[in-house]
Design an enzyme around this catalytic site. Sequence first.
Site, PDB file in Angstrom:
ATOM      1  N   HIS A 363      57.737  39.466  36.690  1.00 31.33           N
ATOM      2  CA  HIS A 363      58.580  40.592  36.273  1.00 31.33           C
ATOM      3  C   HIS A 363      59.075  40.392  34.860  1.00 31.33           C
ATOM      4  O   HIS A 363      59.144  41.323  34.063  1.00 31.33           O
ATOM      5  CB  HIS A 363      59.804  40.720  37.172  1.00 31.33           C
ATOM      6  CG  HIS A 363      59.462  40.810  38.604  1.00 31.33           C
ATOM      7  ND1 HIS A 363      60.347  40.544  39.603  1.00 31.33           N
ATOM      8  CD2 HIS A 363      58.299  41.133  39.192  1.00 31.33           C
ATOM      9  CE1 HIS A 363      59.747  40.686  40.749  1.00 31.33           C
ATOM     10  NE2 HIS A 363      58.509  41.044  40.533  1.00 31.33           N
ATOM     11  N   CYS A 676      43.758  52.475  31.212  1.00 30.37           N
ATOM     12  CA  CYS A 676      45.112  52.065  30.838  1.00 30.37           C
ATOM     13  C   CYS A 676      45.424  50.592  31.108  1.00 30.37           C
ATOM     14  O   CYS A 676      46.570  50.183  31.041  1.00 30.37           O
ATOM     15  CB  CYS A 676      46.157  52.952  31.508  1.00 30.37           C
ATOM     16  SG  CYS A 676      46.218  52.772  33.290  1.00 30.37           S
TER      17      CYS A 676
HETATM   18  C1  PEP Z   1      46.287  47.937  35.839  1.00 31.22           C
HETATM   19  O1  PEP Z   1      46.174  47.416  36.956  1.00 31.22           O
HETATM   20  O2  PEP Z   1      45.413  47.874  34.962  1.00 31.22           O
HETATM   21  C2  PEP Z   1      47.502  48.674  35.477  1.00 31.22           C
HETATM   22  C3  PEP Z   1      47.592  49.361  34.371  1.00 31.22           C
HETATM   23  O3  PEP Z   1      48.553  48.569  36.333  1.00 31.22           O
HETATM   24  P1  PEP Z   1      49.518  47.301  36.396  1.00 31.22           P
HETATM   25  O4  PEP Z   1      49.144  46.381  35.282  1.00 31.22           O
HETATM   26  O5  PEP Z   1      50.894  47.822  36.294  1.00 31.22           O
HETATM   27  O6  PEP Z   1      49.169  46.750  37.750  1.00 31.22           O
END
Ligand code: PEP
Length: 746
Positions: A363, A676
């Site tokens: 976190h 993303c």
């Molecule tokens: C991912 O898994 O690429 C993502 C953007 O989500 P997080 O990093 O928040 O799991």
Amino acid sequence: MADGLESESRKLLKRLRDTMAEEAAGQARLDKITDLTADSMGTEVCSIYLFRDEDTLELCATQGLKPEAVHQTRMKLGEGLVGRVARRGKPINSADAPSERGFRFMPETGEEIYSSFLGVPIQRLGEKLGVLVVQSKQARAFTEDEVYALEVVAMVLAEMAELGVFVGEGAALKARHTQAVMLRGTTGQEGTAMGHVWLHEPRVVVTKVVADDPETEALRLTEAVEKLRVSVDEILADAGTDSEQVEVLEAYRMFANSKGWLRRMDEDIARGLSAEAAVEKEQSQARARMAQATDPYLRDRLHDLDDLSNRLLRILTGQGSETGSEMPEDPILIARNIGPGELLEYGRKLKGVVLEEGSVGSHAAIVARALAIPLVVHAARITNEALTGDRIMVDGEQGIVHLRPDESVVNAFRDKIAMQAKAQERYASIRDTPCVTVCGTRIEMQMNAGLMADLPSLGNSGAEGVGLFRTELQFLVRNQMPRRTELAALYARVLDAAQGKRVVFRTLDIGSDKVLPYMKPNDEPNPALGWRAIRVGLDKPGVLRMQLQALLRAANGRPLSVMFPFVAQYDEFASARAEVDKAIDREVRLGHTLPETIEIGAMLETPSLAFASQRLFDEVEFLSVGGNDLKQFFFAADRENERVRKRYDTLNLSFLTFLQGIVARCRESGTRLSFCGEDAGRPIEAVCLAAIGFECLSMRPASVGPVKSLLMRTDLGALREVIEQSRARGDQSVREAVMQYLRANA
Ligand code: PEP
Ligand code: MG
């Protein structure tokens, strides 16, 4: 313990202290100590061996061995009896040293005539400094009391070293906290920062090691322990039912009442140590055990004991967070570990963060990423090495920390920062230019966010919208579940700040590494594959419903984009979408204004979704590839496990081919697609993603400039060619070929 021995020991400590108080060079002090100790222990030999480098010990002072061996005789860690004492961090006591396993005879020292050997480690808070040895001709094992007495001398030596009394010509015991140190950790968040140390939990510096009056010291210790017990009980009473916190506090209470712990400290005091030195001696030994403990439960408990010792030291010395030291103007936070809430409280005033533990996916790392401050995790020993106010440089790119760097390092670092600043200027000049590649492809640049504090970056970075708003951060940084009205107000402020730019809100993605402090943690064998994200949202829909309602209200007539995380098959998307429809109906019934438009999408984070039925591709308004998760499942390599995390290249052709399949399906069905994960923010990876057909990339704000700059210099058609040639050659990864091409052409 015999009274006679106690007073002998006290006498010795007093003589040591007087020696330290005299004006003398470091070497003269070491020599004096060996004289005094041999005399007081009634042995012919006393020697001090100190570390020259991490695994070489050197004889630095001796009474009894040949003087010409001083600074000549050396041994490796683990070599001979001295080396073994150092390695194990425990005494070796032998009546017949030459017959001991591992004995190594050093002819230049003339030690062959000494039969008995007692060696104890010189160590301070887990750091090995050297070995203190006494030897005698008479074949006899040393008594327990004698071992103990020598350990106390070793402890005083270690403390004195800390205070810098051995610094001087010829002396080898370095003053800690004055030397330049470079520590290698792991990148938690890229970026470079230069500043001064701010310790989250200030270290207590023990200045009084030897005390004259054991009774007074024993009383001070008793009173301090009593205060400690009361404070632990108070915290325990406040802790409620948080089982993890209660477990730690129960362990504190157990230690605070442990007879063995208290007795050992009383004995140290009786031998002439001050109360705080006695606490620190115990702490040192616990740390030495911690370094060897492999059982995680035992390690945790030893950590607890360490924390408790720090509390006790603060009570005894009156030092603590309230010591009054001012936070430097350019603080770099140093902590063993830190919770997301605490980190957020410091907020943007921090220039960087270095954690001794932590993990890339923790976190704290998520918050540091959201705050866009460089973060290095796993920087072993940093909390021991750093003092508040020390100059420090953090290289988040390489995962390196320079503590008290010398001028050449400072200059090199300054150059690096200056170069980055120049690059930033270059990025600023293209900030408002749309990102179009050399071959004329328009790539949409979006940013990832999760905090209100991120929104100003929307303007500064040149991002065209927020492609991923991680809503869980708001849940993670609170001590209790946020209310709907709070969330609605927050989301409305996010939309206000975005000034009409698109913001894609991802619904709560908890579980796996993201455990809410106020929710019962699930003891799952494999949390990354467990009950997380949309799975929780659909099984316990209360929170999802509340969040959807908050989003609809926040939009209040404006466009709204919602994305569901971790959708693994069509029906999960359909069920989640049905929740949106229900929420809309509810809003209509209540007469609330609906968003102007609502687009609902899903994250593609599991390979299964790439092969889902056509209905999914037809029904989602958009898909966003969560590359962090998708990659970990594609390669079966935990994104939080340092051992395997970097083993598989994103530019591995099997992964790129898989991504190309997703691009193709989306093109066929006219589904809007973006990427993303963190890779979208890495220029080389980003241009390859664009080359295989991703026309929208969402990344952390600081990456928008560098990624855009490279994209605008790249011909994606030619790069695609390079990728195809690499495939034809049978390469495992296209990285080499792509780098070569970009070096020559971009
Ligand atoms: C991912 O898994 O690429 C993502 C953007 O989500 P997080 O990093 O928040 O799991
Ligand atoms: Mg994810």
